[in-house]
Write a protein that holds these residues in place. Structure first.
Motif, PDB file in Angstrom:
ATOM      1  N   LEU A   1      44.794  24.373  42.591  1.00  0.00           N
ATOM      2  CA  LEU A   1      45.621  25.125  43.555  1.00  0.00           C
ATOM      3  C   LEU A   1      44.985  26.277  43.812  1.00  0.00           C
ATOM      4  N   LYS A   2      44.531  27.042  42.879  1.00  0.00           N
ATOM      5  CA  LYS A   2      43.587  28.262  42.764  1.00  0.00           C
ATOM      6  C   LYS A   2      42.325  28.068  43.513  1.00  0.00           C
ATOM      7  N   GLY A   3      41.651  26.794  43.315  1.00  0.00           N
ATOM      8  CA  GLY A   3      40.394  26.384  43.860  1.00  0.00           C
ATOM      9  C   GLY A   3      40.594  26.204  45.439  1.00  0.00           C
ATOM     10  N   VAL A   4      41.823  25.698  45.729  1.00  0.00           N
ATOM     11  CA  VAL A   4      41.985  25.287  47.357  1.00  0.00           C
ATOM     12  C   VAL A   4      42.223  26.809  47.905  1.00  0.00           C
TER      13      VAL A   4
ATOM     14  N   LEU B   1      56.215  23.791  42.495  1.00  0.00           N
ATOM     15  CA  LEU B   1      56.725  25.134  43.114  1.00  0.00           C
ATOM     16  C   LEU B   1      56.270  26.324  42.342  1.00  0.00           C
ATOM     17  N   SER B   2      56.608  26.137  41.034  1.00  0.00           N
ATOM     18  CA  SER B   2      56.038  27.303  40.091  1.00  0.00           C
ATOM     19  C   SER B   2      54.671  27.448  40.180  1.00  0.00           C
ATOM     20  N   GLU B   3      53.767  26.439  40.205  1.00  0.00           N
ATOM     21  CA  GLU B   3      52.354  26.623  40.243  1.00  0.00           C
ATOM     22  C   GLU B   3      51.769  27.147  41.538  1.00  0.00           C
ATOM     23  N   ILE B   4      52.552  26.707  42.532  1.00  0.00           N
ATOM     24  CA  ILE B   4      52.197  27.176  43.940  1.00  0.00           C
ATOM     25  C   ILE B   4      52.261  28.654  43.908  1.00  0.00           C
ATOM     26  N   ALA B   5      53.391  29.201  43.244  1.00  0.00           N
ATOM     27  CA  ALA B   5      53.418  30.491  43.239  1.00  0.00           C
ATOM     28  C   ALA B   5      52.632  31.435  42.599  1.00  0.00           C
TER      29      ALA B   5
ATOM     30  N   GLY C   1      49.211  32.001  43.941  1.00  0.00           N
ATOM     31  CA  GLY C   1      49.371  33.224  44.727  1.00  0.00           C
ATOM     32  C   GLY C   1      49.104  32.755  46.162  1.00  0.00           C
ATOM     33  N   ILE C   2      49.852  31.506  46.526  1.00  0.00           N
ATOM     34  CA  ILE C   2      49.668  30.957  48.019  1.00  0.00           C
ATOM     35  C   ILE C   2      50.995  30.747  48.376  1.00  0.00           C
ATOM     36  N   GLU C   3      51.021  30.451  49.683  1.00  0.00           N
ATOM     37  CA  GLU C   3      52.307  30.067  50.247  1.00  0.00           C
ATOM     38  C   GLU C   3      52.163  28.695  50.599  1.00  0.00           C
ATOM     39  N   GLY C   4      53.151  27.781  50.078  1.00  0.00           N
ATOM     40  CA  GLY C   4      52.956  26.251  50.449  1.00  0.00           C
ATOM     41  C   GLY C   4      54.275  25.617  50.300  1.00  0.00           C
TER      42      GLY C   4
END
Length: 522
Positions: free
Chosen positions: A62-65, A86-90, A93-96
């Protein structure tokens, strides 16, 4: 389509390469995916299709994306559940928005629907912009916000072309019957705004009152097939974008209260308070899920033949700085942001974790949007297998209006759960709007008698007679009866006199974080 990007990502050796086909025939999308589409319509976003095992962490990916993309908003699609998503999206640092789709075929459907929605949303955006310009005047105006009820149900049966034809008929109907001097705007797939020059809401309220009668008289036919259509309406008075916000709030109140229309009469200060609270709980639910603060509370259900606790109802609570928040405060906010399933799954998992160490039944409430989605079936079976719990110990509580609605997919899923051994209970049962034939066909195990009748049966003869009639009906179809809201010795004595099988209420115990240790209460 310059703002829509499709990024294919491969986690395993098998490639998921799916061409985007706008004209692909669409069959089924879930309520949570509908919420995702609403979220995607707001601005540019990127779609990410994920393969992989549900147990692995996606945080590095997710960080790479986030680093590779110039956009900050993402819709993640996957054929596998990722509980920590959900927690990993947060954390990334992205909105998903994450949506699980069970197989590649459905992923292709989802991508097709995203594309078509993206094209169609441009037209709705123009209409909404035109509406905002029209209400930018300084004078107060009256607006009706009209929503086609249960449009998501049509997606389970009809193609997009068929739904487009339905909405074209609806648009023509509203254009024909709209009040004199008013203007109509199609601002989303299922929502229409009618703007009036009036200084009071009387004419709008009259129109809202007769709207569902007019549509019955007009009838909607598509390809010679009659389609049932009804509306929910919010009516508001004001100016500028505040008027639109008020109309949305009135519409939401109408849908929450099961009413066909609501006129928002609050002044601006009260309305702003309402909006602030709503936004607060939208954020609060998301944070509570990320921080594991959605928990079950357990209320005992008494076997009236033995006087002992035989089962518990598992009720959702949100813990906010040591304050226990009841579901009436936060569940609607969870529903609005597409997190209702996350709340349900959290309650199921924590309840089954606790009840694996005893032999009692546990009763779990399932919302309409969950029972429509097949993943609730997979999740329940998975949790039962993991914790070694026989499905016959789990009672699925559903509201009466879900059972008797037009959504055959809900009925299909309930019947499947019943075949797998789960028990079915109808919650808040009363005689109004009840379809007894369909109830008999479902072979329900329990019927919970509406507490509004039970709590008054000691002093109100009409309530007593209604409870008596329902108890006899339960016996006639072989279902066990449960009296809710038993709050006193006098009410319990009447419950026993009517031969009702189970009792639940404050007389025996409020919902608590842990089941009671003593199972003998009466």
């Amino acid at each position: 389509m310059e703002n829509l990007r499709i990024l294919f990502v491969q986690f395993s050796s098998s490639s998921l390469t799916i061409p985007l086909q706008v004209d692909f025939p669409l069959l089924v999308v879930t309520d949570s995916f509908e919420k995702a589409l609403e979220w995607c319509e707001e601005s540019a976003f990127e779609v990410v299709v994920i393969e992989g095992e549900s147990g692995e962490s996606l945080l590095p990916f997710l960080k790479g994306v986030r680093q590779r993309s110039s956009l900050t908003r993402f819709l993640f699609l996957s054929p596998h559940p990722f509980p920590s998503m959900l927690s990993e999206i947060a954390q990334a640092g992205i909105e998903g928005f994450f949506h699980e789709i069970p197989d590649p075929f459905r992923v292709r459907q989802a991508l097709s629907l995203i594309a078509k929605t993206f094209f169609r949303s441009a037209d709705h955006a123009k209409e909404k912009s035109r509406l905002i310009q029209a209400i930018a005047k300084e004078d107060d105006r009256v607006m009706m916000l009209i929503e086609v009820d249960h449009l998501d149900n049509y997606h389970t049966v009809f193609s997009l072309a068929f739904i487009d034809a339905i909405l074209q008929e609806v648009g023509d109907f509203l254009e024909h019957y709209k009040p004199d001097g008013s203007e109509i705007f199609s601002i989303s797939e299922e929502k229409y705004a009618i703007l009036m020059e009036d200084e009071n809401t009387f004419r709008a309220e009259d129109f809202a009152t007769i709207l569902n009668v007019l549509i019955l008289d007009r009838k909607i036919y598509v390809k010679k097939q009659e389609v049932d259509v009804s509306f929910s309406v919010g009516v508001a008075k004001g100016r500028g974008e505040t008027l639109l916000s008020k109309a949305y709030a009135a519409l939401r109140k109408a849908k929450e209260g099961g009413r066909k229309h609501v006129v928002l009469a609050e002044d601006d200060e009260e309305f702003r308070f309402f909006q602030r609270e709503n936004l607060r709980w939208m954020r609060g639910v998301r944070h509570a899920l990320e921080e594991d603060r959605i928990v079950p509370y357990y209320q005992p259900i008494i076997n009236n033949a033995t006087g002992k606790i035989e089962k518990y109802e598992c009720l959702a609570r949100l813990i906010d700085h040591e304050v226990v928040v009841p579901p009436a405060i936060f569940l609607q906010s969870a529903r609005q942001i597409g997190l209702m399933s996350n709340v349900t799954f959290a309650i199921i998992n924590k309840s089954l974790t606790l009840f694996q160490n005893n032999d009692m039944e546990l009763s779990i409430n399932i919302a309409e949007e969950d029972i429509r989605d097949a993943k609730i079936i997979r999740y329940l079976l998975n949790r039962c297998e993991r914790y070694g719990i026989d499905p016959s110990r789990i009672v699925i509580e559903i509201l009466e209006d879900i059972t008797f609605g037009r959504n055959n997919k809900s009925l299909e899923h309930m019947r499947y759960l019943h075949q797998e051994g789960f028990k079915i209970a109808i919650d808040d049962f009363g005689f109004e709007n009840s379809n007894f034939g369909r109830l008999i066909d479902m072979e329900v195990d329990y019927i919970k008698i509406d507490g509004s009748f039970v709590k008054n049966m000691e002093t109100d003869d009409r309530s007593y007679k209604i409870v008596d009639s329902i108890a006899k009906f339960c016996k006639s179809i072989g279902a066990k009866s449960i009296a809710e809201y038993v709050h006193s010795q006098g009410v319990q004595e009447r419950v026993l006199a009517l031969g009702i099988d189970y009792s639940q209420g404050y007389f025996f115990g409020k919902a608590t974080p842990k089941p009671l240790e003593d199972d003998s209460l009466i």
